[in-house]
Design an enzyme around this catalytic site. Sequence first.
Site, PDB file in Angstrom:
ATOM      1  N   HIS A  76      12.557 -30.505   6.321  1.00  0.00           N
ATOM      2  CA  HIS A  76      13.629 -31.476   6.560  1.00  0.00           C
ATOM      3  C   HIS A  76      13.121 -32.836   7.024  1.00  0.00           C
ATOM      4  CE1 HIS A  76      15.371 -27.446   6.980  1.00  0.00           C
ATOM      5  NE2 HIS A  76      16.399 -27.969   6.330  1.00  0.00           N
ATOM      6  N   GLU A  93      10.782 -29.109  13.792  1.00  0.00           N
ATOM      7  CA  GLU A  93       9.803 -29.675  12.846  1.00  0.00           C
ATOM      8  C   GLU A  93       8.972 -30.799  13.484  1.00  0.00           C
ATOM      9  OE1 GLU A  93      12.296 -28.243   8.907  1.00  0.00           O
ATOM     10  OE2 GLU A  93      11.930 -30.389   9.147  1.00  0.00           O
ATOM     11  N   ARG A 145      39.979 -33.542  22.692  1.00  0.00           N
ATOM     12  CA  ARG A 145      40.696 -34.645  22.032  1.00  0.00           C
ATOM     13  C   ARG A 145      41.829 -34.044  21.204  1.00  0.00           C
ATOM     14  NH1 ARG A 145      35.425 -37.214  21.998  1.00  0.00           N
ATOM     15  NH2 ARG A 145      35.646 -39.386  22.640  1.00  0.00           N
ATOM     16  N   ARG A 162      36.683 -41.163  29.117  1.00  0.00           N
ATOM     17  CA  ARG A 162      37.647 -40.088  28.902  1.00  0.00           C
ATOM     18  C   ARG A 162      38.587 -39.878  30.079  1.00  0.00           C
ATOM     19  NH1 ARG A 162      37.148 -36.579  25.327  1.00  0.00           N
ATOM     20  NH2 ARG A 162      39.365 -36.557  25.793  1.00  0.00           N
TER      21      ARG A 162
HETATM   22  O1  URA Z   1      33.168 -39.377  23.653  1.00  0.00           O
HETATM   23  C1  URA Z   1      32.078 -39.256  23.083  1.00  0.00           C
HETATM   24  C2  URA Z   1      31.318 -40.370  22.713  1.00  0.00           C
HETATM   25  C3  URA Z   1      30.139 -40.181  22.044  1.00  0.00           C
HETATM   26  N1  URA Z   1      29.733 -38.926  21.771  1.00  0.00           N
HETATM   27  C4  URA Z   1      30.444 -37.845  22.140  1.00  0.00           C
HETATM   28  O2  URA Z   1      30.045 -36.715  21.856  1.00  0.00           O
HETATM   29  N2  URA Z   1      31.601 -38.037  22.786  1.00  0.00           N
END
Ligand code: URA
Length: 265
Positions: free
Chosen positions: A9, A84, A172, A228
């Site tokens: 890869h 790798e 989310r 968040r």
């Molecule tokens: O909220 C986020 C922002 C970047 N990457 C993630 O996994 N979550």
Amino acid sequence: MNPFAKPYHINFSRADLGTSPPAIALLSGEPERSARIARDYLQNSRQLSDYRGLNSYIGYLDSTPILVATSGMGAPSLSIAVNELVQVGIEKIVRIGTCGSIQARVRVGDVVISTGALCRQGAANDIAPVEYPAVADPFLTVALAGAARDLGIEYHLGITASVDTFYEGQERTESSANPHLPRWLQGITEEYRRLNILNYEMEAGTLLKMAGVYSFTAACICGVVARRTENEAIEVEKKGEAIERAIEVALHAIRTLSAREIGNT
Ligand SMILES: O=c1cc[nH]c(=O)[nH]1
Ligand SMILES: O=P(O)(O)O[C@H]1O[C@H](CO)[C@@H](O)[C@H]1O
């Protein structure tokens, strides 16, 4: 290992790295970030490969040879790239990523340096038992924190939650095609916040577990691109600056390590 063998890869061999091969790799999820690090931050860089978006470069930071590589998103892809990279002689890996903050004090544009990770990742379970700790190398981690301090960049040192999904796993629902969250994930962000976890991302836990099992050293620095505690959004207009800070901290940290510490002696 045959120095001319190219792992499938990453698609370059130990021999492709020349007579003073790099011991340290900077690993990003995003191929464009890898290209940018090689182009804008290293000297005499050249591309080694570009297969399935896992593009890799070799370049120099002053006289230190550095490999820049791409993990892709998520632990399964990262596990392939890291396996790798170790096969071609890499001994140290610094992940330069992006993340979402789950603490109000960790703001978009800051950087998070992971001391360890809560690893909720299926790929990691193929490598070590679920209880196996995902801990960052203390020396690399202290070098990253010292570099952030030297550069006056707002940084946070602590535990990262590494999960397999960007949507369900990071709770989310409004920005997701799937409004239904399994019951066991409902409230998980608040629970992690109370556990003093700093951020969400998708690779560090597996990288750190692999480091323990394979005996290489690893650390992780992420630029914060989502808050968040406020909403689900990626603050795209602030992403460039967050990433730039993470890259600058990582490179400054490498500059502060001796050649012996990096492995190029
Ligand atoms: O909220 C986020 C922002 C970047 N990457 C993630 O996994 N979550
Ligand atoms: O910016 P990178 O390094 O890809 O890291 C983060 O961004 C991706 C999700 O957008 C996931 O890979 C997550 O870990």
